[in-house]
Every structure is written in C-alpha cells, then in structure tokens.
Design a protein around this motif. Structure first.
Motif, PDB file in Angstrom:
ATOM      1  N   PRO A 106       3.363  29.823  46.701  1.00  0.00           N
ATOM      2  CA  PRO A 106       3.452  28.596  47.485  1.00  0.00           C
ATOM      3  C   PRO A 106       2.460  27.565  46.931  1.00  0.00           C
ATOM      4  O   PRO A 106       1.288  27.903  46.674  1.00  0.00           O
ATOM      5  N   PRO A 107       2.900  26.328  46.713  1.00  0.00           N
ATOM      6  CA  PRO A 107       2.013  25.325  46.118  1.00  0.00           C
ATOM      7  C   PRO A 107       0.683  25.159  46.847  1.00  0.00           C
ATOM      8  O   PRO A 107      -0.361  25.038  46.208  1.00  0.00           O
ATOM      9  N   GLN A 108       0.702  25.190  48.158  1.00  0.00           N
ATOM     10  CA  GLN A 108      -0.535  25.028  48.913  1.00  0.00           C
ATOM     11  C   GLN A 108      -1.515  26.168  48.608  1.00  0.00           C
ATOM     12  O   GLN A 108      -2.715  25.949  48.462  1.00  0.00           O
ATOM     13  N   GLU A 109      -0.996  27.385  48.470  1.00  0.00           N
ATOM     14  CA  GLU A 109      -1.850  28.519  48.112  1.00  0.00           C
ATOM     15  C   GLU A 109      -2.416  28.345  46.707  1.00  0.00           C
ATOM     16  O   GLU A 109      -3.601  28.628  46.466  1.00  0.00           O
ATOM     17  N   ALA A 110      -1.585  27.882  45.772  1.00  0.00           N
ATOM     18  CA  ALA A 110      -2.055  27.653  44.402  1.00  0.00           C
ATOM     19  C   ALA A 110      -3.170  26.612  44.387  1.00  0.00           C
ATOM     20  O   ALA A 110      -4.191  26.793  43.713  1.00  0.00           O
ATOM     21  N   VAL A 111      -2.994  25.532  45.142  1.00  0.00           N
ATOM     22  CA  VAL A 111      -4.005  24.475  45.209  1.00  0.00           C
ATOM     23  C   VAL A 111      -5.311  25.037  45.767  1.00  0.00           C
ATOM     24  O   VAL A 111      -6.393  24.795  45.214  1.00  0.00           O
ATOM     25  N   GLN A 112      -5.227  25.801  46.837  1.00  0.00           N
ATOM     26  CA  GLN A 112      -6.434  26.359  47.459  1.00  0.00           C
ATOM     27  C   GLN A 112      -7.139  27.346  46.541  1.00  0.00           C
ATOM     28  O   GLN A 112      -8.368  27.307  46.393  1.00  0.00           O
ATOM     29  N   ARG A 113      -6.375  28.232  45.908  1.00  0.00           N
ATOM     30  CA  ARG A 113      -6.987  29.227  45.012  1.00  0.00           C
ATOM     31  C   ARG A 113      -7.594  28.557  43.785  1.00  0.00           C
ATOM     32  O   ARG A 113      -8.653  28.972  43.303  1.00  0.00           O
ATOM     33  N   HIS A 114      -6.925  27.518  43.288  1.00  0.00           N
ATOM     34  CA  HIS A 114      -7.456  26.768  42.139  1.00  0.00           C
ATOM     35  C   HIS A 114      -8.769  26.082  42.529  1.00  0.00           C
ATOM     36  O   HIS A 114      -9.744  26.121  41.770  1.00  0.00           O
ATOM     37  N   ALA A 115      -8.814  25.494  43.719  1.00  0.00           N
ATOM     38  CA  ALA A 115     -10.027  24.813  44.193  1.00  0.00           C
ATOM     39  C   ALA A 115     -11.190  25.785  44.345  1.00  0.00           C
ATOM     40  O   ALA A 115     -12.350  25.413  44.131  1.00  0.00           O
ATOM     41  N   ARG A 116     -10.907  27.023  44.691  1.00  0.00           N
ATOM     42  CA  ARG A 116     -11.955  28.047  44.836  1.00  0.00           C
ATOM     43  C   ARG A 116     -12.326  28.697  43.496  1.00  0.00           C
ATOM     44  O   ARG A 116     -13.183  29.585  43.451  1.00  0.00           O
ATOM     45  N   GLY A 117     -11.640  28.312  42.435  1.00  0.00           N
ATOM     46  CA  GLY A 117     -11.927  28.893  41.124  1.00  0.00           C
ATOM     47  C   GLY A 117     -11.302  30.251  40.905  1.00  0.00           C
ATOM     48  O   GLY A 117     -11.684  30.973  39.996  1.00  0.00           O
ATOM     49  N   GLU A 118     -10.316  30.605  41.723  1.00  0.00           N
ATOM     50  CA  GLU A 118      -9.686  31.921  41.643  1.00  0.00           C
ATOM     51  C   GLU A 118      -8.415  31.938  40.795  1.00  0.00           C
ATOM     52  O   GLU A 118      -7.847  33.008  40.590  1.00  0.00           O
ATOM     53  N   LEU A 119      -7.981  30.783  40.328  1.00  0.00           N
ATOM     54  CA  LEU A 119      -6.683  30.680  39.665  1.00  0.00           C
ATOM     55  C   LEU A 119      -6.737  29.597  38.604  1.00  0.00           C
ATOM     56  O   LEU A 119      -7.193  28.481  38.879  1.00  0.00           O
ATOM     57  N   THR A 120      -6.287  29.915  37.404  1.00  0.00           N
ATOM     58  CA  THR A 120      -6.153  28.925  36.342  1.00  0.00           C
ATOM     59  C   THR A 120      -4.769  28.303  36.447  1.00  0.00           C
ATOM     60  O   THR A 120      -3.769  29.025  36.486  1.00  0.00           O
ATOM     61  N   VAL A 121      -4.708  26.985  36.491  1.00  0.00           N
ATOM     62  CA  VAL A 121      -3.439  26.274  36.595  1.00  0.00           C
ATOM     63  C   VAL A 121      -3.106  25.658  35.242  1.00  0.00           C
ATOM     64  O   VAL A 121      -3.960  25.025  34.612  1.00  0.00           O
ATOM     65  N   ILE A 122      -1.852  25.864  34.809  1.00  0.00           N
ATOM     66  CA  ILE A 122      -1.409  25.375  33.503  1.00  0.00           C
ATOM     67  C   ILE A 122      -0.166  24.512  33.673  1.00  0.00           C
ATOM     68  O   ILE A 122       0.832  24.947  34.253  1.00  0.00           O
ATOM     69  N   ASP A 123      -0.227  23.295  33.147  1.00  0.00           N
ATOM     70  CA  ASP A 123       0.903  22.373  33.106  1.00  0.00           C
ATOM     71  C   ASP A 123       1.559  22.540  31.739  1.00  0.00           C
ATOM     72  O   ASP A 123       0.928  22.274  30.713  1.00  0.00           O
ATOM     73  N   VAL A 124       2.817  22.981  31.702  1.00  0.00           N
ATOM     74  CA  VAL A 124       3.481  23.241  30.421  1.00  0.00           C
ATOM     75  C   VAL A 124       4.410  22.105  29.994  1.00  0.00           C
ATOM     76  O   VAL A 124       5.198  22.260  29.066  1.00  0.00           O
ATOM     77  N   ARG A 125       4.305  20.946  30.649  1.00  0.00           N
ATOM     78  CA  ARG A 125       5.148  19.808  30.288  1.00  0.00           C
ATOM     79  C   ARG A 125       4.674  19.158  28.994  1.00  0.00           C
ATOM     80  O   ARG A 125       3.566  19.402  28.519  1.00  0.00           O
ATOM     81  N   ASP A 126       5.515  18.297  28.443  1.00  0.00           N
ATOM     82  CA  ASP A 126       5.178  17.557  27.230  1.00  0.00           C
ATOM     83  C   ASP A 126       4.214  16.420  27.553  1.00  0.00           C
ATOM     84  O   ASP A 126       4.132  15.955  28.692  1.00  0.00           O
ATOM     85  N   ILE A 127       3.531  15.931  26.533  1.00  0.00           N
ATOM     86  CA  ILE A 127       2.531  14.880  26.716  1.00  0.00           C
ATOM     87  C   ILE A 127       3.140  13.606  27.300  1.00  0.00           C
ATOM     88  O   ILE A 127       2.491  12.922  28.093  1.00  0.00           O
ATOM     89  N   SER A 128       4.371  13.289  26.962  1.00  0.00           N
ATOM     90  CA  SER A 128       5.000  12.081  27.516  1.00  0.00           C
ATOM     91  C   SER A 128       5.147  12.189  29.036  1.00  0.00           C
ATOM     92  O   SER A 128       5.003  11.196  29.751  1.00  0.00           O
ATOM     93  N   GLU A 129       5.399  13.380  29.526  1.00  0.00           N
ATOM     94  CA  GLU A 129       5.506  13.589  30.964  1.00  0.00           C
ATOM     95  C   GLU A 129       4.136  13.449  31.645  1.00  0.00           C
ATOM     96  O   GLU A 129       4.034  12.890  32.740  1.00  0.00           O
ATOM     97  N   ILE A 130       3.111  13.926  30.982  1.00  0.00           N
ATOM     98  CA  ILE A 130       1.754  13.822  31.510  1.00  0.00           C
ATOM     99  C   ILE A 130       1.345  12.353  31.591  1.00  0.00           C
ATOM    100  O   ILE A 130       0.785  11.904  32.588  1.00  0.00           O
ATOM    101  N   ARG A 131       1.648  11.609  30.536  1.00  0.00           N
ATOM    102  CA  ARG A 131       1.303  10.185  30.524  1.00  0.00           C
ATOM    103  C   ARG A 131       2.000   9.421  31.641  1.00  0.00           C
ATOM    104  O   ARG A 131       1.445   8.489  32.196  1.00  0.00           O
ATOM    105  N   ALA A 132       3.197   9.831  31.966  1.00  0.00           N
ATOM    106  CA  ALA A 132       3.976   9.129  32.993  1.00  0.00           C
ATOM    107  C   ALA A 132       3.507   9.434  34.409  1.00  0.00           C
ATOM    108  O   ALA A 132       3.570   8.573  35.284  1.00  0.00           O
TER     109      ALA A 132
END
Length: 118
Positions: free
Chosen positions: A13-39
């Motif tokens: 669940p996205p909310q769980e991912a956000v909370q675990r990432h904020a606590r340092g318990e989870l590494t989050v990886i964005d696998v999109r292309d750079i053009s998507e990141i820029r947008a």
C-alpha cells in the motif's frame, strides 16, 4: 510473455511505503526514464534508477553497483503505472533481494502522501 509478470513481488500500500521510507526502513526506487522525472519529479529521498540500468546497479557483483542497494534491505519500486516496476521487482528477486515490493505508479506514491523532489 505473461510469465515475465509473475507476482513474486507483493504490492505494498502506498501509504505504508511512504511511512516505512520515512522511518528509513525501506529503499524506494523510481524506475522511470529521466524525461518522466523532469516532467513530474520523483520520490523525495528515493533513488532514480531507470529500468534499463537496474540489473547492473543492483547486482553487488557488478562494477557499477550502487552501495545504497543492499539485497538484505527491503526495497519498493514504482514507475508510471506499475508495469515497469513489476518487471524491476522480478529482476531484483532474481538477484537475491529477499523483500521486494511494487508500489505501482508515481501517482500511487503521491496519493499515499509521499513527498516529491523536483
């Protein structure tokens, strides 16, 4: 073709991912292309690793391995809609990552309260 998307990676669940990432318990990886990141931006505090590079930088045996990617640490991936992140989850599972989760899309991250870096 559909065998590529076997669901060995659980959806988180996205909310769980956000909370675990904020606590340092989870590494989050964005696998999109750079053009998507820029947008749109990306997850604040997360890693941006395009799907095409993921296998190299996630493999501890590869010279381009990122030390932030540890097979013993939980990771969660997202892309635009969830398909590429599922493929990335499969790659990481094959590399021995034990806890791999699919957040889905960047919109899911945002809807879960995730901060955005631009």
């Amino acid at each position: 073709m559909f065998g590529l998307f076997r669901s060995s990676a659980a959806r988180i669940p996205p909310q769980e991912a956000v909370q675990r990432h904020a606590r340092g318990e989870l590494t989050v990886i964005d696998v999109r292309d750079i053009s998507e990141i820029r947008a749109s931006g990306t997850a604040a505090g997360g890693l941006h690793v395009p799907l095409m590079r993921l296998a190299m930088v996630a493999d501890p045996r590869h010279p381009d391995h990122l030390p932030e990617l540890d097979p013993s640490r939980p990771v969660a991936l997202f892309c635009a809609a969830g398909g590429r992140s599922q493929a990335g989850c499969e790659m990481l599972a094959k590399l021995g990552y034990a806890q791999v989760y699919n957040i889905g899309g960047f919109g899911d991250w945002c809807a879960g309260g995730g901060k955005v870096a631009r």
